[in-house]
Design a protein around this motif. Sequence first.
Motif, PDB file in Angstrom:
ATOM      1  N   GLN A 259       2.913  -4.948   7.628  1.00 38.63           N
ATOM      2  CA  GLN A 259       4.125  -4.268   7.149  1.00 38.63           C
ATOM      3  C   GLN A 259       4.081  -2.779   7.480  1.00 38.63           C
ATOM      4  N   ARG A 260       2.899  -2.197   7.490  1.00 37.99           N
ATOM      5  CA  ARG A 260       2.770  -0.798   7.900  1.00 37.99           C
ATOM      6  C   ARG A 260       3.181  -0.643   9.360  1.00 37.99           C
ATOM      7  N   ALA A 261       2.733  -1.571  10.214  1.00 36.65           N
ATOM      8  CA  ALA A 261       3.127  -1.534  11.631  1.00 36.65           C
ATOM      9  C   ALA A 261       4.635  -1.682  11.775  1.00 36.65           C
ATOM     10  N   GLU A 265       7.323   1.052  13.547  1.00 31.60           N
ATOM     11  CA  GLU A 265       8.335   0.656  14.543  1.00 31.60           C
ATOM     12  C   GLU A 265       9.759   0.835  14.015  1.00 31.60           C
ATOM     13  N   ASN A 266       9.929   0.686  12.703  1.00 30.32           N
ATOM     14  CA  ASN A 266      11.271   0.715  12.099  1.00 30.32           C
ATOM     15  C   ASN A 266      11.283   1.645  10.890  1.00 30.32           C
ATOM     16  N   PRO A 267      11.254   2.965  11.125  1.00 29.99           N
ATOM     17  CA  PRO A 267      11.195   3.907   9.996  1.00 29.99           C
ATOM     18  C   PRO A 267      12.411   3.842   9.073  1.00 29.99           C
ATOM     19  N   GLY A 268      13.486   3.214   9.544  1.00 26.96           N
ATOM     20  CA  GLY A 268      14.651   3.025   8.673  1.00 26.96           C
ATOM     21  C   GLY A 268      14.353   2.163   7.459  1.00 26.96           C
ATOM     22  N   LEU A 269      13.207   1.456   7.488  1.00 33.74           N
ATOM     23  CA  LEU A 269      12.803   0.629   6.344  1.00 33.74           C
ATOM     24  C   LEU A 269      12.109   1.435   5.246  1.00 33.74           C
ATOM     25  N   ILE A 270      11.841   2.697   5.514  1.00 31.29           N
ATOM     26  CA  ILE A 270      11.062   3.489   4.548  1.00 31.29           C
ATOM     27  C   ILE A 270      11.748   3.604   3.185  1.00 31.29           C
ATOM     28  N   PRO A 271      13.059   3.888   3.102  1.00 33.65           N
ATOM     29  CA  PRO A 271      13.673   3.944   1.757  1.00 33.65           C
ATOM     30  C   PRO A 271      13.515   2.643   0.979  1.00 33.65           C
ATOM     31  N   ASN A 272      13.652   1.499   1.662  1.00 31.16           N
ATOM     32  CA  ASN A 272      13.476   0.230   0.959  1.00 31.16           C
ATOM     33  C   ASN A 272      12.019   0.017   0.557  1.00 31.16           C
ATOM     34  N   THR A 273      11.104   0.555   1.348  1.00 25.88           N
ATOM     35  CA  THR A 273       9.678   0.472   1.007  1.00 25.88           C
ATOM     36  C   THR A 273       9.393   1.244  -0.280  1.00 25.88           C
ATOM     37  N   ILE A 274      10.070   2.369  -0.453  1.00 28.66           N
ATOM     38  CA  ILE A 274       9.924   3.126  -1.702  1.00 28.66           C
ATOM     39  C   ILE A 274      10.354   2.253  -2.881  1.00 28.66           C
ATOM     40  N   GLU A 275      11.507   1.580  -2.737  1.00 29.22           N
ATOM     41  CA  GLU A 275      12.003   0.738  -3.830  1.00 29.22           C
ATOM     42  C   GLU A 275      11.064  -0.428  -4.116  1.00 29.22           C
ATOM     43  N   GLU A 276      10.556  -1.065  -3.065  1.00 27.84           N
ATOM     44  CA  GLU A 276       9.662  -2.203  -3.255  1.00 27.84           C
ATOM     45  C   GLU A 276       8.352  -1.761  -3.905  1.00 27.84           C
ATOM     46  N   THR A 277       7.871  -0.591  -3.537  1.00 25.18           N
ATOM     47  CA  THR A 277       6.640  -0.073  -4.143  1.00 25.18           C
ATOM     48  C   THR A 277       6.867   0.260  -5.612  1.00 25.18           C
ATOM     49  N   GLY A 357       8.903  10.675  -2.269  1.00 20.59           N
ATOM     50  CA  GLY A 357       8.198   9.522  -1.727  1.00 20.59           C
ATOM     51  C   GLY A 357       8.586   9.240  -0.292  1.00 20.59           C
ATOM     52  N   ARG A 358       9.884   9.328  -0.007  1.00 19.09           N
ATOM     53  CA  ARG A 358      10.359   9.054   1.367  1.00 19.09           C
ATOM     54  C   ARG A 358       9.811  10.070   2.355  1.00 19.09           C
ATOM     55  N   ILE A 359       9.920  11.353   2.026  1.00 19.97           N
ATOM     56  CA  ILE A 359       9.448  12.390   2.948  1.00 19.97           C
ATOM     57  C   ILE A 359       7.940  12.270   3.145  1.00 19.97           C
ATOM     58  N   ALA A 360       7.215  12.072   2.055  1.00 19.38           N
ATOM     59  CA  ALA A 360       5.755  11.952   2.152  1.00 19.38           C
ATOM     60  C   ALA A 360       5.362  10.801   3.077  1.00 19.38           C
ATOM     61  N   LEU A 361       6.008   9.633   2.907  1.00 17.69           N
ATOM     62  CA  LEU A 361       5.643   8.482   3.735  1.00 17.69           C
ATOM     63  C   LEU A 361       6.070   8.692   5.189  1.00 17.69           C
ATOM     64  N   GLU A 362       7.235   9.275   5.405  1.00 12.14           N
ATOM     65  CA  GLU A 362       7.664   9.563   6.784  1.00 12.14           C
ATOM     66  C   GLU A 362       6.633  10.436   7.490  1.00 12.14           C
ATOM     67  N   GLU A 363       6.178  11.481   6.823  1.00  9.80           N
ATOM     68  CA  GLU A 363       5.259  12.417   7.461  1.00  9.80           C
ATOM     69  C   GLU A 363       3.855  11.828   7.611  1.00  9.80           C
ATOM     70  N   ILE A 364       3.430  11.010   6.647  1.00 10.25           N
ATOM     71  CA  ILE A 364       2.123  10.342   6.785  1.00 10.25           C
ATOM     72  C   ILE A 364       2.128   9.412   7.992  1.00 10.25           C
ATOM     73  N   LEU A 365       3.157   8.572   8.098  1.00 11.81           N
ATOM     74  CA  LEU A 365       3.219   7.598   9.197  1.00 11.81           C
ATOM     75  C   LEU A 365       3.372   8.290  10.550  1.00 11.81           C
ATOM     76  N   ARG A 367       1.916  10.929  11.509  1.00 10.91           N
ATOM     77  CA  ARG A 367       0.605  11.422  11.956  1.00 10.91           C
ATOM     78  C   ARG A 367      -0.463  10.335  11.981  1.00 10.91           C
ATOM     79  N   PHE A 368      -0.386   9.447  11.019  1.00  8.70           N
ATOM     80  CA  PHE A 368      -1.436   8.431  10.848  1.00  8.70           C
ATOM     81  C   PHE A 368      -0.798   7.041  10.815  1.00  8.70           C
ATOM     82  N   PRO A 369      -0.534   6.447  11.979  1.00  3.18           N
ATOM     83  CA  PRO A 369       0.082   5.115  11.975  1.00  3.18           C
ATOM     84  C   PRO A 369      -0.837   4.039  11.414  1.00  3.18           C
TER      85      PRO A 369
END
Length: 397
Positions: A259-261, A265-277, A357-365, A367-369
Amino acid sequence: MSNPSPVYWDPFDREIAEDPYPTYRRLRAEAPLYYNDRHDFYVLSHWDDVNRSLVDWATFSSARGPILEVIKANIKIPPGTLLMEDPPIHDLHRRLLARVFTPRRVMSLESEIRDFCVRCLDRLAGSASFDLMAEFANEVPMRVIGMLLGIPEADQAAVRERADAKLRTEPGKQMKVSAKALMDTDLFADYIDWRAAHPSDDLMTELLNAEFEDETGTTRTLTREEILTYVTVLAGAGNETTARLIGWLVALLDRHPDQRADLVENPGLIPNTIEETLRFEPTGHAIARYVTKDVELYGQTVPAGSAMMLLLASANRDERRWDGGECFDVRRKIDQHITFGIGTHYCLGAALARLEGRIALEEILARFPTWDVDWDNSALSSTSTMRGWEHLPISVG
């Protein structure tokens, strides 16, 4: 295979807290209304029951606080402590804060939040490993609350440490509760006096100047004591929870590398990842309420004066509400979870937490996929009110 002993849940039991979800499943199946006779409180764990109780503030009251130890201590709560009030006074105080905590103000922080995340992560980019909590996750919400309130950057760490210390508990023991410990307002007294003489474009200045009609019908500004209460509530509420959210994002995506991969590939999923987390690993597992009248539930009477624990983390995985609720899925369709509550006490800072949460995850991914968590040296925090990582060492690159 049946369980030989009756189900037991205790928010102060560190062993249960390591992985409480099997216990939650048993509560839903075996004791949807559960009574803990050791600490004298009731528990609801199903989605429908928790939702109904959160909305019914007249029966399940916040006026004695949202934490079990606070309810039991029966402390006098200062006015303006939104988490510890019921309507109509709650609504008056909430409207005042909502005026200065607008979506526009929250979104205006995006570039500053991103700039800070970039600086912080760029500093770590050459490291082979680091503790995500100490080096990043704890820093982000502290800086953001500082930006909102106008607290100087040099003092923000002290604010966070004092707010966090109030939530710490010794394993197996309850939080030490007193009115002073809960509302540690003296920390902000000097800031408010200084800001009154040096107004700026921050929330503290707006609180100093905001006019409103109080419960007596008088139009006035907030007293110094009321402002101190508001600022203390805001500073404490946003720090611990958002840091834990960032920690869970990194921990869960380590456990689900496919799911991280997908996110890379699909950073548009990040907001939904925040909700699921937020659904799957909420930072606060239970919220307490004071029962104002006798209530009939599951053939039993919960007497007036009881403490009721509403298990948000159980409701968020309830099999009656969620298909595969025990599975983490960043592509899950989520119309509602209750990590931020519902109704009168819906979290005012929800939009800010999501943004961070969204900004943090965007910036982490970015740099560190990929990364690997050092689980042997990771540790959950010791608190009866929050569940999240105290230490989360990761290796990158």
